[in-house]
Scaffold this active site. Structure first.
Site, PDB file in Angstrom:
ATOM      1  N   HIS A 163       0.830  -1.215   0.000  1.00 31.91           N
ATOM      2  CA  HIS A 163       0.000   0.000   0.000  1.00 31.91           C
ATOM      3  C   HIS A 163       0.863   1.264   0.000  1.00 31.91           C
ATOM      4  CE1 HIS A 163       1.120   0.824   4.125  1.00 31.91           C
ATOM      5  NE2 HIS A 163       1.032  -0.498   4.328  1.00 31.91           N
ATOM      6  N   GLU A 167      -1.851  -7.313   7.455  1.00 32.95           N
ATOM      7  CA  GLU A 167      -0.541  -7.184   8.096  1.00 32.95           C
ATOM      8  C   GLU A 167      -0.494  -8.038   9.364  1.00 32.95           C
ATOM      9  OE1 GLU A 167       2.317  -7.117   7.900  1.00 32.95           O
ATOM     10  OE2 GLU A 167       3.088  -5.068   7.759  1.00 32.95           O
TER      11      GLU A 167
END
Ligand code: NAG
Ligand code: NAG
Ligand code: NAG
Length: 366
Positions: free
Chosen positions: A110, A214
Site C-alpha cells: 500500500h 498485516e
C-alpha cells in the site's frame, strides 16, 4: 497465550470448490523460479530499487518459446518482453504434470498511510511503545488509517505505470485481484487499477482476504474496520467466504507471533492456488505480510517501501502432507502508558516514571 494447531487448509476446502482437485490431502511446496525478475537476483538492492525504472523488474532475456522468425512478431516486428514471457509461462503450465502449476504473483505494498507518517514523525521506539497504541494524535487518525497525500501519489504512480505496461508493453492484465482488508490496501488497489482499459474478463474486481492483512500487532493501525465499511471503499469489491463482519483477530492485548503469521500466509496462498486457476494474480498487501509471503515462496528477502511492487514467478508442487505442528500464536507486547521520556533507536523506549528500558519488539509496521 492462545495456542493454535496448524491444520492444513486443504482439508477445510470442500472438494467441489477445489479447482486443483488432486491437491486434496496433500501439501503444496512453493518455489520462486529465478532468472526472470531482477528482484530475485542477490545483486539487486531492495532499498534503492524502483519497479518504475525497470519494467517491474522483468529481465531482458530469451525464452525457449520465443518466435523463431521476426515475421511472427508484433511490435516493430517482435513481440514484447511481456508477451514472450506470458507465452513462456503458458507453456510451463501446459507442459507441467498435474501436481505442478505456475502463477505470476504481482504483490504491491500500500501507499504511505497516516501510521507510516506518524512513525516517521515520532521515531520508531516512541511509535512502537506509545503512539501506535493510540488511535491518533488529534490531527491525524491511524486506526485502520487512510493514505496520506504522498501515499495517494504512490498509488497514482502505479496506476500510470500499469496503464503504460498494459497499453504499450503487452503486459497481460490480471485475472484475479486480491487485497488485504485494511483500508490502506483496498484504497491503494482501487486507485492503482482505476480507469484502465481492461478486457471484461480481467476487470478490476478485488476480493478481500483476511489473511493478506498485516501481522496483527496491538497497534491500532492493524485493527481492521467492519465488512460493511470496507465494502464502501471500492467498486465491485467482494469478500472471501466466511469473512467476518467485525475483526476477530485484533484485540489490542496480544500480538500475533511470527510463526502464526507465517502459517496463515502459507494457508492463504494454498487457498489461492487450490481455488483459483488464474495465472496472473495481483495481491495488495503490506510490508511485513509480503515479507512472509516471500518467505513462503522461498524467494529471497526483498523489503518493499510504501507503494512498491514485486512480481514473482511461482512454482507450486504437491508433496506428501507434513505432520501438523503446534506453536504459540499470540503473545504480549511491551508498551508504555504515557509518551516515553526518551527514544533509543533500535532498542526501545524509557517509559515515564521509570528508569528501566521497556524492551519492545522491533517489529516494523506497515
Ligand atoms: C545477477 O545480476 C548480475 C549483475 O547484473 C549479473 O551479472 C548476473 O548474471 C545475474 N544473475 C542471475 C542469476 O541472473
Ligand atoms: C530492457 O531493455 C530495455 C530497452 O533497452 C530497457 O529500457 C530496460 O530498462 C531493460 N530492462 C531491464 C530490466 O534491464
Ligand atoms: C500528528 O501526527 C502527524 C503524522 O501522522 C503529524 O504530521 C502531526 O504534526 C501530528 N500532530 C500533532 C498535534 O503532533
Amino acid at each position: 497465550m492462545r495456542f493454535t494447531v496448524l491444520t492444513s487448509l486443504l482439508t477445510l476446502t470442500p472438494a467441489v470448490l477445489a479447482d486443483w482437485r488432486i491437491a486434496k490431502g496433500r501439501e503444496i511446496e512453493y518455489s520462486s523460479v529465478e532468472g526472470f525478475f531482477l528482484q530475485d537476483n542477490s545483486s539487486t538492492d531492495a532499498a534503492s530499487f524502483d519497479y518504475a525504472n525497470w519494467n517491474f523488474g522483468l529481465v531482458n532475456r530469451t525464452y525457449t518459446t520465443d518466435p523463431k522468425h521476426k515475421s511472427e512478431g508484433f511490435k516493430d516486428g517482435y513481440k514484447t518482453q511481456w508477451e514472450r514471457f506470458e507465452k513462456y509461462v503458458d507453456h510451463l503450465n501446459r507442459k507441467a504434470p498435474k501436481d505442478t502449476q505456475y502463477k505470476v504473483l504481482v504483490m504491491g505494498r500500500h501507499g504511505e498511510g497516516w501510521h507510516n507518517a506518524a512513525e516517521t514523525y515520532y521515531g520508531t521506539p516512541a511509535w512502537n511503545c506509545y503512539w501506535s497504541l493510540q488511535t491518533g494524535n488529534g490531527t491525524a487518525n491511524w486506526e485502520d488509517p487512510l493514505l496520506t497525500d504522498a501515499g495517494l501519489r504512490e498509488a497514482l504512480k502505479a496506476n500510470a505505470y500499469f496503464k503504460s505496461r498494459f497499453e504499450d508493453h503487452g503486459m497481460p492484465p490480471f485475472e484475479s485481484y486480491y487485497t488485504s482488508p485494511l483500508a490502506r490496501c483496498v484504497i491503494t488497489a482501487r486507485e492503482t487499477f482505476a480507469n484502465l482499459r481492461l478486457p471484461s474478463s480481467r476487470r478490476f474486481e478485488p476480493v478481500v482476504k483476511e489473511s493478506f492483512r498485516e501481522g496483527v500487532s496491538i497497534h491500532t493501525c492493524d485493527h481492521r474496520s467492519s465488512r460493511a465499511y470496507i465494502s464502501t471503499l471500492s467498486p465491485r469489491i467482494s469478500f472471501e467466504r466466511g469473512f467476518a463482519e467485525h475483526d476477530e483477530l485484533w484485540t489490542g492485548d496480544e500480538g500475533e507471533t511470527a510463526e502464526h503469521q507465517l502459517a496463515r500466509s502459507k494457508a492463504v496462498l494454498d487457498d489461492v492456488f487450490v481455488r483459483d486457476d488464474a495465472t496472473w494474480v495481483s495481491i495488495t498487501s503490506h510490508s511485513g505480510e509480503i515479507s512472509k509471503l516471500l518467505t513462503t515462496l522461498n524467494h529471497r528477502a526483498f523489503r518493499l517501501s510504501t507503494g512498491q511492487i514485486i512480481p514473482v514467478l511461482v512454482k507450486a508442487k504437491l508433496v506428501r502432507e507434513e505432520p501438523t505442528a503446534t506453536y504459540v500464536s499470540w503473545t504480549t507486547e511491551a508498551t508504555c502508558h504515557a509518551p516515553p521520556m526518551t527514544s533509543i533507536s533500535g532498542q526501545g523506549c524509557v517509559c515515564s516514571g521509570t528508569t528501566t528500558l521497556a524492551s519492545t519488539a522491533a517489529t516494523a509496521t506497515a
